[in-house]
Design a protein around this motif. Structure first.
Motif, mmCIF file in Angstrom:
data_model
loop_
_atom_site.group_PDB
_atom_site.id
_atom_site.type_symbol
_atom_site.label_atom_id
_atom_site.label_comp_id
_atom_site.label_asym_id
_atom_site.label_seq_id
_atom_site.Cartn_x
_atom_site.Cartn_y
_atom_site.Cartn_z
ATOM 1 N N ASN A 41 8.050 2.004 12.573
ATOM 2 C CA ASN A 41 9.054 2.776 13.300
ATOM 3 C C ASN A 41 8.458 3.738 14.311
ATOM 4 O O ASN A 41 9.164 4.477 14.978
ATOM 5 N N ALA A 42 7.121 3.738 14.417
ATOM 6 C CA ALA A 42 6.491 4.626 15.396
ATOM 7 C C ALA A 42 5.074 4.136 15.680
ATOM 8 O O ALA A 42 4.475 3.424 14.873
ATOM 9 N N GLY A 43 4.552 4.580 16.831
ATOM 10 C CA GLY A 43 3.211 4.148 17.226
ATOM 11 C C GLY A 43 2.154 4.593 16.229
ATOM 12 O O GLY A 43 1.110 3.958 16.094
ATOM 13 N N MET A 44 2.443 5.715 15.539
ATOM 14 C CA MET A 44 1.408 6.265 14.663
ATOM 15 C C MET A 44 1.241 5.515 13.346
ATOM 16 O O MET A 44 0.268 5.723 12.641
ATOM 17 N N ASN A 45 2.204 4.648 12.989
ATOM 18 C CA ASN A 45 2.162 3.990 11.660
ATOM 19 C C ASN A 45 0.826 3.304 11.387
ATOM 20 O O ASN A 45 0.271 3.439 10.299
ATOM 21 N N LEU A 69 10.855 -0.724 15.308
ATOM 22 C CA LEU A 69 12.213 -1.083 14.901
ATOM 23 C C LEU A 69 12.769 0.079 14.088
ATOM 24 O O LEU A 69 12.135 0.524 13.138
ATOM 25 N N ARG A 70 13.921 0.567 14.492
ATOM 26 C CA ARG A 70 14.510 1.683 13.737
ATOM 27 C C ARG A 70 15.843 1.248 13.159
ATOM 28 O O ARG A 70 16.878 1.377 13.793
ATOM 29 N N THR A 71 15.756 0.670 11.977
ATOM 30 C CA THR A 71 16.977 0.128 11.357
ATOM 31 C C THR A 71 17.124 0.543 9.918
ATOM 32 O O THR A 71 17.814 -0.108 9.149
ATOM 33 N N GLU A 92 9.942 -0.233 22.655
ATOM 34 C CA GLU A 92 8.484 -0.112 22.752
ATOM 35 C C GLU A 92 8.130 1.365 22.900
ATOM 36 O O GLU A 92 8.760 2.084 23.678
ATOM 37 N N MET A 93 7.130 1.780 22.152
ATOM 38 C CA MET A 93 6.741 3.186 22.196
ATOM 39 C C MET A 93 5.353 3.323 22.813
ATOM 40 O O MET A 93 4.394 2.722 22.337
ATOM 41 N N LEU A 94 5.290 4.115 23.898
ATOM 42 C CA LEU A 94 3.999 4.379 24.540
ATOM 43 C C LEU A 94 3.382 5.567 23.813
ATOM 44 O O LEU A 94 4.071 6.579 23.615
ATOM 45 N N PHE A 170 9.950 19.102 13.964
ATOM 46 C CA PHE A 170 8.924 18.878 12.947
ATOM 47 C C PHE A 170 9.026 17.402 12.604
ATOM 48 O O PHE A 170 9.988 16.965 11.996
ATOM 49 N N TRP A 171 8.048 16.641 13.052
ATOM 50 C CA TRP A 171 8.188 15.174 12.948
ATOM 51 C C TRP A 171 7.589 14.649 11.645
ATOM 52 O O TRP A 171 6.501 15.027 11.241
ATOM 53 N N GLN A 172 8.359 13.759 10.999
ATOM 54 C CA GLN A 172 7.869 13.135 9.757
ATOM 55 C C GLN A 172 8.102 11.640 9.845
ATOM 56 O O GLN A 172 9.161 11.201 10.282
ATOM 57 N N TRP A 212 9.593 12.371 25.701
ATOM 58 C CA TRP A 212 8.244 12.299 25.117
ATOM 59 C C TRP A 212 8.138 13.279 23.955
ATOM 60 O O TRP A 212 8.580 14.430 24.086
ATOM 61 N N ASN A 213 7.578 12.812 22.900
ATOM 62 C CA ASN A 213 7.398 13.663 21.728
ATOM 63 C C ASN A 213 5.906 13.771 21.439
ATOM 64 O O ASN A 213 5.219 12.765 21.282
ATOM 65 N N ILE A 214 5.410 15.010 21.383
ATOM 66 C CA ILE A 214 3.981 15.212 21.083
ATOM 67 C C ILE A 214 3.905 15.884 19.717
ATOM 68 O O ILE A 214 4.392 17.002 19.535
ATOM 69 N N VAL A 215 3.318 15.166 18.780
ATOM 70 C CA VAL A 215 3.296 15.687 17.405
ATOM 71 C C VAL A 215 1.895 16.197 17.070
ATOM 72 O O VAL A 215 0.896 15.529 17.344
ATOM 73 N N PHE A 216 1.872 17.368 16.481
ATOM 74 C CA PHE A 216 0.597 17.938 16.038
ATOM 75 C C PHE A 216 0.471 17.644 14.551
ATOM 76 O O PHE A 216 0.999 18.374 13.704
ATOM 77 N N ILE A 235 -3.496 14.291 16.997
ATOM 78 C CA ILE A 235 -2.368 14.205 17.945
ATOM 79 C C ILE A 235 -1.737 12.821 17.853
ATOM 80 O O ILE A 235 -2.437 11.805 17.817
ATOM 81 N N ASP A 236 -0.401 12.826 17.800
ATOM 82 C CA ASP A 236 0.357 11.569 17.835
ATOM 83 C C ASP A 236 1.455 11.776 18.856
ATOM 84 O O ASP A 236 2.268 12.688 18.719
ATOM 85 N N THR A 237 1.459 10.965 19.900
ATOM 86 C CA THR A 237 2.552 11.137 20.867
ATOM 87 C C THR A 237 3.339 9.840 20.987
ATOM 88 O O THR A 237 2.815 8.754 20.717
ATOM 89 N N GLY A 238 4.587 9.978 21.389
ATOM 90 C CA GLY A 238 5.409 8.780 21.545
ATOM 91 C C GLY A 238 6.410 8.958 22.669
ATOM 92 O O GLY A 238 7.120 9.967 22.736
ATOM 93 N N MET A 239 6.409 7.983 23.570
ATOM 94 C CA MET A 239 7.372 8.022 24.676
ATOM 95 C C MET A 239 8.064 6.657 24.697
ATOM 96 O O MET A 239 7.410 5.615 24.782
HETATM 97 N N1 SER Z 1 5.617 9.778 15.906
HETATM 98 C C1 SER Z 1 6.381 10.460 16.910
HETATM 99 C C2 SER Z 1 7.715 9.786 17.187
HETATM 100 O O1 SER Z 1 7.923 8.686 16.765
HETATM 101 C C3 SER Z 1 5.564 10.534 18.167
HETATM 102 O O2 SER Z 1 4.967 9.324 18.406
HETATM 103 O O3 SER Z 1 8.543 10.360 17.825
#
Ligand code: SER
Length: 878
Positions: A41-45, A69-71, A92-94, A170-172, A212-216, A235-239
């Motif tokens: 569900n995110a680039g960081m997985n 995929l966010r389902t 698609e998440m950059l 606060f991203w989880q 754009w979301n920048i997660v620390f 750092i985890d970012t997602g656009m």
């Molecule tokens: N993990 C964060 C998000 O999905 C940033 O990539 O929004």
């Protein structure tokens, strides 16, 4: 000229490559090594373990374009699709990532440069707003002092319901895993300057769009109440690619960007509608992208887990197709269009195109049978509603009989402002489950002695649904003309898709239905040459000579088929590893597991079991075709087909071939290729009679579930033992030695303690007519130790009666010892009886030693005194 989506994707990667990032490919939609997530569900997985410090990264900074995929779970947008122009199931998440390398300031500077600099995306700076987590003053200062964003465009976001970290900023990733405060960049779709930051929070008309979301990443969430700091800050970012494309292409809706427009054009060709802004076109466009990628990652539609998510998306899309007047099967024809628009990064789809189309086509064909009928029923029900609530019973009926996922029904209702009574829906589901269990028990006793002159053609080798004629109906074991609602019965047809339980393979479940009725089939059995559909009529009425559809539950059958083919592989593997002399004694093939009994007189070693599994799984990986041929019995014998030759076979037999590895006579249903089985795992091996062994095994998802279960079990043990899983054996050995040593030490200490106590007790010994007598009450003593004391004193004193009581936790225990020489006058069991009678306790034992106990009572000292007097009377003088 606006940048195309494909160019934006490329530019993003180019920018971060210039900033020293290594470009990593997208991972699969199916997360590996992570049972907490259904889909990526995110680039960081894919970097979860690196963030948590469990794995080292080869590169400190990387960038990806991740398919997501966010389902379901924490991030679920399925229901938003069709209602907002900014949400997707698939997108698609950059993302750029730093693993313990750069942190807040650099991450913000990179994002700002890419978005605003002339060389790159050139977004006017005054169109961007940012949000920060309420306590994150450092990030606030970076935006304000370094990037120079005026403070009125930096919004602090707090916690919801005063729960710490329960915040948009606060991203989880999910209910557990890496997390941290974040800062989000928003694009302002209006030019107006607003002074009041509350307007931003209200975000009327969706004016501000998060791009754009920048997660620390600083923490690891362990549970909903526990969160721990991580050693390395990352750092985890997602656009979202679709959102940034909308900004850069000067459109508001994501569905108006170049790739979606092309796809929507193609979809609209199937519909009589001319309006390209129709929401159903957007839903279909979104859903076909999800389906293509999910199937490409090897998921097929089914009724559970990921397969059911896929099925729900397909069915929701087909309903929208129906809504905009598409009459023919169309969905699978959109696959090529998706591959076309997605550009180079999705080149891998090309070789999977045919398979994806085939899977979608089959699912579409099957559902179109019931979609139309189910929708008619739903629309009729909706017309009757007067309180804007659809009954849960109807929603369940649509789910159960017509395969309408609840969200499909909800989608139809929502368009008409109608809600579903979900509580009733769940209750109906529960009720049916219970009823079906009761029916199953009932069917066990069902009369299988029904003899009727009917031949039923089994068409289920090739078809999942047949149009049939009702020939006979039995209710309460009597032939009747019709069956009514809520009656249990057996229906016999001229032909059927249902397999009658035989050859170890269980029967099917499913439905017999027509426009006016529905019969739930809970089992199918053979009655001579015909097949009985055993079940219950759940709506309408069925009469002899009615025309009816027989439709099996495919997932159920599919699981049975995997297990049946796996049984053949097992039989062949046993012959290969244990020798040709083994012979089949019985088998059971169900949707859950398979069981195989065979004669074998020696012990089966673990290494042999592993060899058997290896041979079978190798055949599965080879993915060979499973073929059947009808041969004369002679020909079958010539081909060395395995059969239970003591069985009666007709002159023409059905032979199932799995290459040359397994050739077996069989009337059952099978997988198409061995690869469909996925995985084979033996879960138990036992001996059921002398010389007869039994193996039980699971396949496919069930095998994977089994491995996950054992894996989790081992991991839990390793957590308890605080060691690596591969050290469990050594650690357990060490612990066993430690425990043994401790036990010895405890015994030593206890013995010392006892010796002291015995010395004290000796002082309390009195004499009754020349026999020694000891009665003592202990408090909170170990009862076990009392026994040792009794034994020791008896041995030392030779002529003695001992009564020891221990009081602990409002209860007492008692032990009585009497030396052999006194047994003709007094026994321990007699004394125990006296004590337990007086105290309403319980006891037992032998003449020499007996024990008892009960609830504590103040009477104990008096009882002891009375016993002493009684002994005095009983004993003869020495
Ligand atoms: N993990 C964060 C998000 O999905 C940033 O990539 O929004």
């Amino acid at each position: 000229m606006n940048k195309t989506t494909n160019k934006i994707r490329q530019d993003f990667l180019k920018f971060f490559k210039e900033k020293g990032h290594v470009i990593i490919p997208s991972s699969s939609l199916i997360p590996h090594n992570d049972s907490t997530l259904l889909f990526t569900n995110a680039g960081m997985n894919q970097f979860k373990e690196i963030f948590l410090g469990e794995k080292k990264s080869h590169h400190p900074r990387v960038a990806t374009v991740q398919r997501c995929l966010r389902t379901g779970g924490k991030h679920n947008d399925l229901e938003n699709v069709g209602y907002t122009s900014k949400h997707h199931t698939f997108f698609e998440m950059l993302g750029n990532f730093s693993f313990g390398d750069y942190f807040k300031q650099k991450a913000i500077e990179y994002a700002w440069e890419l978005l605003t600099s002339k060389k790159w995306f050139e977004i006017p700076k005054n169109k961007l707003w940012v949000s920060v987590y309420k306590d994150d003053h450092e990030t606030y200062k970076i935006w304000n002092n370094i990037i120079k964003i005026p403070s009125e465009r930096i919004i602090r976001i707090g916690d919801k319901n005063n729960i710490q970290y329960n915040s948009e900023n606060f991203w989880q990733m999910g209910d557990s895993g890496p997390c941290g405060p974040c800062t989000e960049i928003f694009y302002d779709y209006e030019n107006k300057i607003i002074d009041n930051p509350l307007d931003f929070l209200e975000n009327k008309n969706g004016r501000f769009v998060e791009i754009w979301n920048i997660v620390f990443i600083e923490f690891n969430r362990i549970s909903n109440t526990k969160i721990i700091s991580l050693k390395n800050k990352s750092i985890d970012t997602g656009m979202g690619l679709e959102r940034i494309s909308a900004v850069l292409q000067n459109v508001y809706s994501n569905y108006n960007i170049d790739i979606f427009q092309e796809l929507i054009q193609n979809i609209s060709k199937f519909s009589p509608l001319n309006n390209l802004n129709n929401v159903s076109l957007q839903v279909i466009a979104d859903h076909i992208r999800s389906c293509v990628y999910i199937i490409a990652d090897n998921i097929t539609p089914s009724n559970e887990h990921r397969g059911y998510v896929l099925r729900r998306i397909i069915r929701r899309a087909l309903r929208h197709g129906h809504k905009i007047g598409i009459k023919k099967n169309f969905f699978y024809k959109l696959v090529s269009s998706v591959i076309q628009i997605m550009g180079k990064t999705s080149d891998f789809l090309k070789e999977k195109q045919e398979k994806i189309e085939e899977i979608l086509k089959i699912e579409e064909m099957q559902f179109s049978y019931t979609l139309d009928k189910g929708l008619k029923i739903l629309n009729n029900e909706i017309k009757k509603i007067n309180n804007n609530i659809l009954s849960g019973k109807t929603a369940f009926y649509l789910y159960d009989t017509f395969g309408f996922p609840i969200d499909l029904t909800a989608d139809v209702c929502r368009e008409k402002n109608i809600k579903i009574d979900y509580t009733e829906y769940e209750l109906s589901k529960e009720k049916q489950k219970k009823q079906s269990n009761i029916n199953k028990k009932f069917h066990k006793n069902y009369n299988d002695k029904i003899i009727i002159n009917n031949t039923c053609i089994f068409e289920g080798y090739k078809k999942n649904i047949t149009k049939s004629l009702v020939k006979y109906i039995f209710v309460k074991n009597k032939s009747v003309e019709n069956i009514k609602k809520n009656e249990n019965g057996i229906i016999f047809l001229d032909k059927t898709a249902f397999y009658g339980e035989s050859g170890g393979q269980i029967g099917d479940i499913g439905y017999l239905y027509s426009e006016k009725s529905s019969f739930m089939v809970e089992n199918t059995k053979k009655y001579g040459k015909t097949i009985g559909h055993i079940g219950k009529l759940i709506s309408g009425e069925i009469t002899v000579n009615d025309s009816i559809y027989s439709q099996i539950n495919e997932d159920y059958r599919h699981s049975i088929q995997l297990n049946h083919s796996a049984t053949h592989l097992l039989h062949a593997a046993l012959r290969k590893i244990l020798g040709k002399n083994i012979s089949q004694k019985g088998s059971l093939v169900t949707n859950k597991y398979l069981r195989f009994d065979f004669s074998y007189f020696r012990t089966i070693e673990t290494s042999q079991i592993q060899k058997i599994e290896n041979v079978i799984n190798m055949n599965i990986r080879n993915n060979v075709k499973i073929e059947t041929q009808e041969l004369s019995l002679e020909e079958a014998k010539k081909k060395n087909a395995i059969a239970l030759f003591d069985n009666q076979y007709s002159s023409i037999v059905r032979v199932v071939f799995i290459n040359n590895f397994s050739i077996e006579l069989c009337g059952g249903t099978h997988a198409k290729r061995t690869g469909d089985i996925g995985l084979f795992k033996i879960i138990s091996q036992s001996s059921i009679a002398s010389g007869t062994k039994r193996i039980e095994a699971v396949t496919g998802q069930k095998a994977i579930d089994y491995l996950h279960k054992t894996d989790n079990y081992i991991k839990d043990i390793s957590l308890i033992l605080n060691c690596n899983i591969f050290d469990i054996k050594e650690k357990t050995k060490k612990l066993t030695i430690i425990i043994k040593n401790l036990e010895e030490k405890i015994i030593q200490i206890q013995n010392k303690e006892n010796t002291k106590n015995i010395k004290k007790l000796l002082k309390n010994i009195t004499d009754i007519k020349g026999t020694k007598f000891l009665a003592n009450i202990f408090y909170n003593y170990e009862h076990k130790l009392l026994r040792t004391i009794v034994d020791k004193l008896k041995e030392e004193l030779k002529n003695v009666i001992i009564i020891l009581i221990n009081i602990k936790d409002n209860r007492f225990t008692v032990i009585v010892g009497v030396t052999k020489n006194l047994l003709n006058q007094i026994t321990a069991i007699r004394i125990i009886d006296m004590i337990t009678n007086e105290t309403k306790g319980k006891g037992g034992g032998r003449d020499e030693i007996a024990e008892g106990g009960g609830v504590y009572t103040k009477k104990l000292p008096i009882i002891l005194n009375n016993i002493k007097s009684w002994i005095n009377k009983k004993l003869h003088k020495k």
